[in-house]
Design a protein around this motif. Structure first.
Motif, mmCIF file in Angstrom:
data_model
loop_
_atom_site.group_PDB
_atom_site.id
_atom_site.type_symbol
_atom_site.label_atom_id
_atom_site.label_comp_id
_atom_site.label_asym_id
_atom_site.label_seq_id
_atom_site.Cartn_x
_atom_site.Cartn_y
_atom_site.Cartn_z
ATOM 1 N N GLY A 153 0.774 -1.238 0.000
ATOM 2 C CA GLY A 153 0.000 0.000 0.000
ATOM 3 C C GLY A 153 0.798 1.276 0.000
ATOM 4 N N ILE A 154 2.128 1.201 -0.124
ATOM 5 C CA ILE A 154 2.942 2.419 -0.221
ATOM 6 C C ILE A 154 2.957 2.827 -1.694
ATOM 7 C CG2 ILE A 154 5.144 3.513 0.346
ATOM 8 C CD1 ILE A 154 3.621 2.434 2.753
ATOM 9 N N ALA A 155 1.875 3.480 -2.136
ATOM 10 C CA ALA A 155 1.664 3.817 -3.543
ATOM 11 C C ALA A 155 1.507 5.323 -3.683
ATOM 12 C CB ALA A 155 0.425 3.102 -4.070
ATOM 13 N N ASP A 156 2.305 5.924 -4.558
ATOM 14 C CA ASP A 156 2.283 7.373 -4.702
ATOM 15 C C ASP A 156 1.411 7.844 -5.854
ATOM 16 O OD1 ASP A 156 3.909 6.297 -6.644
ATOM 17 O OD2 ASP A 156 5.560 7.710 -6.362
ATOM 18 N N SER A 157 1.409 7.113 -6.985
ATOM 19 C CA SER A 157 0.739 7.610 -8.171
ATOM 20 C C SER A 157 0.488 6.479 -9.152
ATOM 21 C CB SER A 157 1.587 8.694 -8.842
ATOM 22 O OG SER A 157 1.119 8.996 -10.133
ATOM 23 N N SER A 158 -0.577 6.613 -9.925
ATOM 24 C CA SER A 158 -0.872 5.653 -10.984
ATOM 25 C C SER A 158 -0.174 5.984 -12.285
ATOM 26 C CB SER A 158 -2.391 5.606 -11.239
ATOM 27 O OG SER A 158 -3.076 5.101 -10.110
ATOM 28 N N PHE A 159 0.510 7.127 -12.342
ATOM 29 C CA PHE A 159 1.076 7.618 -13.592
ATOM 30 C C PHE A 159 2.596 7.627 -13.528
ATOM 31 C CE2 PHE A 159 -2.783 9.992 -12.360
ATOM 32 C CZ PHE A 159 -3.684 9.353 -13.202
ATOM 33 N N ASN A 160 3.223 7.478 -14.688
ATOM 34 C CA ASN A 160 4.677 7.466 -14.770
ATOM 35 C C ASN A 160 5.209 8.882 -14.921
ATOM 36 O OD1 ASN A 160 4.737 4.640 -14.676
ATOM 37 N ND2 ASN A 160 4.453 4.473 -16.877
ATOM 38 N N GLY A 161 6.329 9.154 -14.259
ATOM 39 C CA GLY A 161 6.937 10.477 -14.314
ATOM 40 C C GLY A 161 8.374 10.430 -13.870
ATOM 41 N N THR A 162 8.809 11.474 -13.179
ATOM 42 C CA THR A 162 10.220 11.609 -12.825
ATOM 43 C C THR A 162 10.545 11.181 -11.398
ATOM 44 O OG1 THR A 162 9.811 13.911 -12.218
ATOM 45 C CG2 THR A 162 10.541 13.490 -14.465
ATOM 46 N N THR A 163 9.548 10.905 -10.570
ATOM 47 C CA THR A 163 9.829 10.563 -9.179
ATOM 48 C C THR A 163 10.470 9.183 -9.072
ATOM 49 O OG1 THR A 163 7.623 9.621 -8.865
ATOM 50 C CG2 THR A 163 7.908 11.956 -8.351
ATOM 51 N N GLN A 164 11.214 8.975 -7.979
ATOM 52 C CA GLN A 164 11.788 7.663 -7.716
ATOM 53 C C GLN A 164 10.694 6.645 -7.441
ATOM 54 O OE1 GLN A 164 14.786 8.935 -4.595
ATOM 55 N NE2 GLN A 164 15.974 7.366 -5.633
#
Length: 753
Positions: A153-164
């Motif tokens: 459950g450690i989920a930040d976003s459903s989309f791809n980008g620049t974050t680690q």
């Protein structure tokens, strides 16, 4: 030396699998073995007079069972008063802890998948494909090479980008990714997949705030030629057929000193989504081609050198989502939306083992991952009357890492570890819009992250059944970025430096010989960087985020072939200043610090073998989270959740195997439930997905070294939405759906010699 420790040392030196579920290995003193011997010869000498014998269980693998094969040359020396039994069988070792800790003693939650991970139909999987069978894993479903994998459950976003990435993926001892999606490496010829849950900041540094996935390949076998082959065809209801082919070969170069091992594979995933407007049937087929080559050299005196490389190419012809206004398995795009992904990987690991238990490891790695994807921007980038428009994203990532560590394992479960790590990660994002024959570049970003860390961990035995682990990692990192519309790898904007100390403290208490309780507290973080911001042609810095995590749990291992093993744990996490890659109402990506979140989870798993033929297993995860921040606070209370985190997910399976004979049949069934989740935090992204049950059945038999298999995936032909996203420009309409692959049947054959 006791027999269990001697077997572990032999397996480590020879690079083979030696397992046993028999009791009593720790009570047997064994003879010293020296000289140039095959693994089987060395095992026979170790087991002489012990009451155990070794049987081959596959190429380069052995199992120790009860039974004397040779008479003892002398009485076996046993202590007058046997010491307390060891807390774990000798074959269950947590290698991802970097200290080879016995599983029962490991003070944290861990999931181990032995051998090659497979889909419900029996095909070899990648990480995102097995997420539905492991409740602790969650995954987006944009497509092969584009999916993000999350742990507990450690989920930040459903989309791809620049974050680690929130979950770090390692191939053997080397990091495979730092940011962006999982490269979808097909897991052929794997020894195990270890999933260390919770932040792993002390051992693995920035980015592992959700945990770690360690993929352990089968090492070259030094003393024998081995090979295998497998092939299968998959038929999908209402879709196109697919196939998979794989070959493996192990060749000694110098007997007992050097060997090569290689694997190559080709996979076609047949399409099942129609492009209705373009009148293309089954448009979303994907092709994966790849291979690995490994070299192992044993110079002697405890030295071992491993070098390996991997390459993989993924090509998808179109998106795998549909439009609910038409059909869950049909889309209305004006143009095709292909995807291309290319992974190149290399590593060199040099290790030295001393008889005292001291171990030195140097691991050097490089990973180069490039993706090119296209989306239909018709009607968004320009009026429909001007013709179809395309939106292109090009991500180029290069990760170079070096780690040097020294560790020592002592009697009684005591150990220590110290090391240093250097990392350089370059990420280049370029974007463009094409209309007719013209292409317009849009602002992108380039980030270069460099970090240096020093880390250490000590496990001490406070008294006979209680041990404590204390550790920490000091990291200094710097991110330099550059906004650009074309690739310009120089002239970076000076970024900000980050200094961090991430501690860990853990306890392990052995309640009974096969039962232990544990508690753990740990922290982790991700570095910041430069990213596309809201608005046209804007970029902005986003800040680091961090997590604090605590858990308690109970673990039981079975002591023999039959019995019950289980694990249960509860955890809480405080996630601050969450980094997230998001999409606005115009379909444009941006990166921001979303806010804070509180996450509570309870997980449980068991494995029951009532007879040697029957195995029943199950696992479940319950999670609750809530997000606080500008986006969440302006949304309805029900829309303040992290993405991709169903409150409940569960798995159950049963396997029955007939006794070994000329023909050995087997059958298995599995059921997997994924609860409802949402696409993201806030009213815009509160799009429902999940809430489905899938059933799989497999059957097979082994005859004269040939294994035949038949598997059915999605037996009930469930058409539920597993991911409510496919094209950023269609997101505001909330009409996108990614259906499960329809009912499909795979027929496969494999052999080894």
């Amino acid at each position: 030396m006791t027999l269990d420790r001697a077997v572990i040392a032999l397996a480590r030196t020879a690079g083979v699998d030696i397992v046993s579920t028999e009791r009593g290995l720790h009570t047997v003193r064994t003879v010293e073995v020296r000289g140039t011997l095959t693994v089987k010869q060395a095992l026979d000498r170790l087991l002489t007079g012990s009451g155990f014998r070794a049987v081959a269980s596959g190429p380069g693998s052995y199992r120790i069972v009860v039974g004397v094969s040779t008479p003892p040359p002398r009485p076996v020396a046993r202590p007058a008063a046997p010491p307390p039994p060891e807390p774990a069988p000798a074959d269950i070792v947590v290698t991802a802890s970097k200290q080879r800790v016995p599983l029962l003693r490991y003070p944290g939650s861990l999931t181990l998948v032995s051998g090659v991970p497979r889909r419900a139909n029996g095909a070899t999987a990648d990480l995102s494909q097995i997420a539905g069978q492991l409740p602790i894993l969650q995954s987006t479903q944009l497509g092969l090479g584009r999916n993000k994998v999350f742990i507990r459950g450690i989920a930040d976003s459903s989309f791809n980008g620049t974050t680690q990435s929130t979950a770090s993926v390692y191939l053997d001892d080397v990091q495979l990714n730092a940011s962006g999606p999982d490269p979808a490496l097909r897991l052929y010829d794997m020894q195990a997949v270890e999933i260390l849950e919770g932040p792993q900041g002390t051992l693995y540094g920035a980015g592992a705030i959700g945990g770690l996935l360690r993929l352990t390949t089968r090492a070259p076998v030094l003393d024998g030629v081995a090979s295998s082959a497998s092939a299968g065809t998959t038929l999908t209801q209402g879709g196109a057929p697919g196939y998979d082919v794989a070959l493996m070969a192990n060749v000694p170069l110098v007997a007992g000193k050097a060997a090569l091992r290689g694997v190559a594979y080709q996979v076609r995933d047949g399409g099942y989504i129609d492009a209705a407007r373009r009148r293309v049937v089954d448009a979303n087929h994907s092709d994966t081609t790849g291979g690995r080559l490994a070299l192992r050299v044993d110079p002697g005196s405890g030295w071992q050198i491993d070098a390996s490389g991997a390459a993989q190419r993924v090509e998808s012809a179109d998106g795998q989502y549909g439009d609910v206004r038409r059909s869950p398995v049909a889309q209305g795009n004006y143009i095709a939306q292909p995807f291309f992904g290319r992974l190149l990987f290399g590593r060199v690991t040099i290790a030295k083992d001393w008889e005292s238990g001291l171990r030195l490891v140097s691991a050097t790695g490089i990973a180069d991952y490039r993706t090119v994807e296209t989306f239909d921007a018709t009607g968004f980038a320009a009026p429909v009357s001007r013709g179809p428009a395309r939106y292109d994203l090009d991500n180029d990532k290069l990760l170079v890492s070096q780690e040097l560590r020294l560790s020592r394992s002592l009697d009684g479960g005591r150990s220590w570890l110290a090391g240093v790590s250097l990392l350089s990660d370059r990420s280049i994002l370029t974007r463009s819009v094409g209309l007719g024959g013209a292409t317009i570049d849009i602002v992108g970003v380039t980030n270069v992250t460099r970090s240096a860390s020093g880390f250490g961990e000590v496990t001490a035995r406070l008294w006979r059944d209680l041990s404590v682990t204390v550790g920490g990692r000091v990291t200094t990192a710097r991110v330099d970025g550059e906004p650009s519309s074309t690739r310009r790898p120089g002239n970076y904007i000076k970024g900000r430096s980050t200094q961090r100390f991430d501690p860990t403290i853990a306890l392990s208490y052995r309640i009974a010989p096969e039962l232990a309780a544990f508690a753990r507290y740990q922290t982790g973080f991700r570095t910041g960087g430069l990213a596309v911001a809201q608005g046209i042609g804007r970029v902005a810095n986003y800040d680091p985020d961090s997590i604090r995590f605590a858990e308690i749990g109970l673990r039981r291992l079975r002591s023999g072939v039959r019995g019950v093993s289980f694990a249960i744990s509860g955890s809480t996490a405080a996630w601050s200043n969450i980094q997230a890659d998001l999409i606005n109402r115009r379909g444009q990506p941006y990166t921001t610090n979303l806010g804070d979140a509180r996450i509570q989870t309870v997980e449980a798993s068991f494995d029951w073998t009532p007879t040697t033929r029957l195995t029943i297993d199950g696992s479940a995860l319950y999670t609750h989270n809530i997000v606080y921040g500008e986006i969440a606070d302006q949304s309805r209370l029900n829309n303040r959740r992290l993405p991709q985190t169903p409150p409940f997910a569960a798995h159950g399976g049963v396997t029955y195997r007939w006794p070994e004979g000329r023909v050995t049949p087997r059958i298995a069934a599995s059921a997997d439930y994924v609860g409802r989740s949402v696409l993201g935090t806030g009213d815009l992204l509160d799009v429902s997905q999940g809430k489905y049950l899938t059933i799989g059945l497999t059957a097979g038999l082994r005859w004269r070294g040939i294994d035949l298999g038949l598997g059915v995936e999605n037996l009930t032909d469930t058409a539920s939405n597993r991911f409510a996203f496919g094209n950023p420009f269609g997101l505001p309409g909330r009409n996108e759906t990614t259906p499960l692959r329809p009912r499909n049947v795979r027929i496969g054959v494999s052999t080894a010699w």
